[in-house]
Design an enzyme around this catalytic site. Structure first.
Site, PDB file in Angstrom:
ATOM      1  N   THR A   1     -53.762 114.466  19.763  1.00  0.00           N
ATOM      2  CA  THR A   1     -52.350 114.178  19.212  1.00  0.00           C
ATOM      3  C   THR A   1     -51.919 115.210  18.589  1.00  0.00           C
ATOM      4  OG1 THR A   1     -53.124 111.925  19.364  1.00  0.00           O
ATOM      5  CG2 THR A   1     -51.110 112.450  18.056  1.00  0.00           C
TER       6      THR A   1
ATOM      7  N   LYS B   1     -41.452 126.002   1.402  1.00  0.00           N
ATOM      8  CA  LYS B   1     -42.096 124.952   2.081  1.00  0.00           C
ATOM      9  C   LYS B   1     -41.038 123.721   2.499  1.00  0.00           C
ATOM     10  CE  LYS B   1     -44.371 121.602  -0.503  1.00  0.00           C
ATOM     11  NZ  LYS B   1     -43.867 120.193   0.354  1.00  0.00           N
TER      12      LYS B   1
ATOM     13  N   GLN C   1     -46.104 110.867  -8.596  1.00  0.00           N
ATOM     14  CA  GLN C   1     -46.123 112.449  -8.465  1.00  0.00           C
ATOM     15  C   GLN C   1     -46.381 112.535 -10.050  1.00  0.00           C
ATOM     16  OE1 GLN C   1     -47.069 114.862  -7.257  1.00  0.00           O
ATOM     17  NE2 GLN C   1     -45.765 116.047  -6.353  1.00  0.00           N
ATOM     18  N   GLN C   2     -47.412 113.580 -10.215  1.00  0.00           N
ATOM     19  CA  GLN C   2     -47.658 113.776 -11.454  1.00  0.00           C
ATOM     20  C   GLN C   2     -47.497 115.636 -11.840  1.00  0.00           C
ATOM     21  OE1 GLN C   2     -51.355 110.869 -12.878  1.00  0.00           O
ATOM     22  NE2 GLN C   2     -51.640 112.249 -11.052  1.00  0.00           N
ATOM     23  N   TYR C   3     -47.097 116.127 -12.937  1.00  0.00           N
ATOM     24  CA  TYR C   3     -46.798 117.369 -12.778  1.00  0.00           C
ATOM     25  C   TYR C   3     -47.569 118.315 -13.669  1.00  0.00           C
ATOM     26  CZ  TYR C   3     -42.598 116.348 -10.390  1.00  0.00           C
ATOM     27  OH  TYR C   3     -41.535 115.951  -9.424  1.00  0.00           O
TER      28      TYR C   3
ATOM     29  N   SER D   1     -51.699 116.052  -5.395  1.00  0.00           N
ATOM     30  CA  SER D   1     -51.108 115.816  -7.095  1.00  0.00           C
ATOM     31  C   SER D   1     -50.835 114.368  -7.527  1.00  0.00           C
ATOM     32  CB  SER D   1     -50.142 116.702  -7.239  1.00  0.00           C
ATOM     33  OG  SER D   1     -48.976 116.465  -6.234  1.00  0.00           O
TER      34      SER D   1
ATOM     35  N   ASP E   1     -37.318 119.950  -1.038  1.00  0.00           N
ATOM     36  CA  ASP E   1     -37.051 118.738  -0.636  1.00  0.00           C
ATOM     37  C   ASP E   1     -35.338 118.320  -0.528  1.00  0.00           C
ATOM     38  OD1 ASP E   1     -39.790 118.281  -0.277  1.00  0.00           O
ATOM     39  OD2 ASP E   1     -40.071 117.990  -2.522  1.00  0.00           O
TER      40      ASP E   1
ATOM     41  N   ASP F   1     -53.917 113.402  12.516  1.00  0.00           N
ATOM     42  CA  ASP F   1     -54.269 112.498  13.855  1.00  0.00           C
ATOM     43  C   ASP F   1     -55.218 113.196  14.442  1.00  0.00           C
ATOM     44  OD1 ASP F   1     -54.187 110.514  15.890  1.00  0.00           O
ATOM     45  OD2 ASP F   1     -52.055 110.116  15.070  1.00  0.00           O
TER      46      ASP F   1
ATOM     47  N   GLY G   1     -40.797 121.970  -6.694  1.00  0.00           N
ATOM     48  CA  GLY G   1     -40.109 121.399  -5.968  1.00  0.00           C
ATOM     49  C   GLY G   1     -38.996 121.001  -6.689  1.00  0.00           C
TER      50      GLY G   1
ATOM     51  N   ASP H   1     -44.533 121.657   5.787  1.00  0.00           N
ATOM     52  CA  ASP H   1     -45.698 120.624   5.267  1.00  0.00           C
ATOM     53  C   ASP H   1     -45.810 119.515   5.833  1.00  0.00           C
ATOM     54  OD1 ASP H   1     -47.018 119.067   3.216  1.00  0.00           O
ATOM     55  OD2 ASP H   1     -45.442 119.362   1.651  1.00  0.00           O
TER      56      ASP H   1
ATOM     57  N   LYS I   1     -48.507 117.904   7.051  1.00  0.00           N
ATOM     58  CA  LYS I   1     -49.669 117.160   6.679  1.00  0.00           C
ATOM     59  C   LYS I   1     -50.032 116.361   7.882  1.00  0.00           C
ATOM     60  CE  LYS I   1     -49.193 116.457   1.706  1.00  0.00           C
ATOM     61  NZ  LYS I   1     -47.936 117.374   1.389  1.00  0.00           N
TER      62      LYS I   1
END
Lengths: 268, 268
Positions: A104, A64, A215-217, A157, A42, A100, A235, A95, A97
């Site tokens: 598409t 990723k 976000q939860q770890y 997550s 990221d 559609d 990440g 990633d 995601k």
């Protein structure tokens, strides 16, 4: 450990069972590099992405990317990334995601500025549009003429995720019906016993907590040893570490030790 | 018509109720242009996109783009699109279907090659990650310093869609809790009575049928008059027509007539 551990298949054994060339390659890389670590890159520039890939490359099986969050995207950068993936031995997972309808996503996957199908060994999709999204991406993969693999986002997550219950069950059904191209899941829990499917879990960090945006770890041990997932996606635990090489090494060992404990073997 | 029609609010009246500057603008454009037509610009180049925008511009209130399916994306092209949107009077809707956690979508929305938040008045998101996706996109919109609106994909037109039942209900809840930024839905059915929310329906075509990749079509009359949706999203019915100007005009009249019949007024 004192308690008996149920028999688990090794990554090499699972490589033999897989119907997909990319999944086979991934299992073999995991085995040879002793790594079930995927780093979530990221970052906001191609330069940072390349630097990160060089730093963590030796410790990961998978990188990723969010190619559409880079301010200075270039095809030259992608070529460099591909070379690093070859030399350091990891696969590229965009990633994206996808979410559609089939017609598409086929275009989004193969065309545009990013040409994802050209360079990303693995990509992922939300199952929400129904099976047409898999058909569309499969057409795109065929168009690229390369071996490609797809993961379905069966669980998330983040807090309040709607990928639960019947939604997750349908994702599993869609994956099973398309095994060969769909090679696994982004999930928080192990969803199928069939060893050809790879379960990857994001939101992994050695310290528990959240990010203030939902976000939860969870820890590597919890994810690999307890929940019996295959790959930890880390990440900010690595990208925001003072020493990213050391952090990658720490997570690689934590993930691999958790895998060994599942196999009933002693730690590295 | 002979049967009594229940009182419906006009688009102008709904503009007054809206909390969002872009939604207000859209309602006003719909009223002044007598159009509830959105064209889905499923083309593969910026050049085709500009040509299509010029052809259909006079008949539409909204142009729906897939900026990541264009082979020759350029910021100059985007500038030209923005000028057309001003001169012909339609808004730009990037159908990105964001689907990630808050921290990621914020970057995807504002950064990358496309800088979607800079030029797209409206974008959309899958509610699947939970409310964090709205917070992330809201942060991105704030960062852009421009008035922006978000639609949630609450239902899909494709076969086997998982956006049903409790999933759709949660989407509605998330929208209501974020009214002001979330201004409506991509849906197949009217989900809320609150007149500030705009319901848009893709997969609209005068001829029924499918596309072999899971898409299923409905008619403008069915969508606007029967299901009481607000905007018809027409793709291949216009983009693949022999005469796209004539097709746009036909769909604009069909959509507007269906709206008038709902208001209990006679046809144009």
């Amino acid at each position: 450990t004192s308690s008996p551990v149920p028999k688990e298949m090794t990554w090499s054994a699972r490589a033999e069972l897989s119907q997909n060339a990319i999944a086979k390659k991934l299992f073999h890389l995991m085995e040879s590099k002793k790594s079930n670590l995927c780093v979530a890159a990221d970052v906001s520039s191609m330069k940072e992405l390349i630097t990160l890939a060089k730093e963590v490359g030796p410790y990961i099986c998978l990188l990723k990317t969010h190619i559409d969050a880079l301010d200075d995207f270039s095809l030259d950068g992608v070529r460099e990334l591909e070379e690093l993936s070859q030399s350091a031995g990891f696969l590229l997972f965009e990633d994206r995601k996808f979410g559609d309808i089939g017609a598409t996503v086929m275009n989004q996957y193969t065309s545009g500025v990013y040409h994802i199908a050209e360079w990303a060994h693995i990509t992922n999709a939300h199952p929400v549009p129904g099976p047409g999204i898999i058909s569309g991406l499969k057409k795109g993969a065929d168009k690229s003429g390369k071996d490609r693999a797809l993961l379905l986002v069966a669980e998330m997550s983040s807090e309040g995720s709607l990928a639960v219950g019947p939604y997750t069950k349908e994702a599993v059904k869609m994956a099973k019906e398309n095994a060969g191209f769909v090679t696994g899941f982004i999930a928080q829990n192990k969803l199928v016993d069939d060893p050809q499917f790879i379960h990857m879990t994001p939101g992994v960090k050695l310290e528990k907590g959240g990010d203030g945006l939902g976000q939860q770890y969870n820890s590597p041990k919890d994810v690999i040893a307890e929940r019996k997932m295959d790959i930890i996606i880390v990440g900010r635990g690595i990208t925001q570490a003072q020493d990213r090489v050391e952090a990658a090494s720490t997570y690689q060992r934590a993930g691999y030790d958790a895998y060994l404990s599942r196999l009933g073997k002693s730690k590295t």
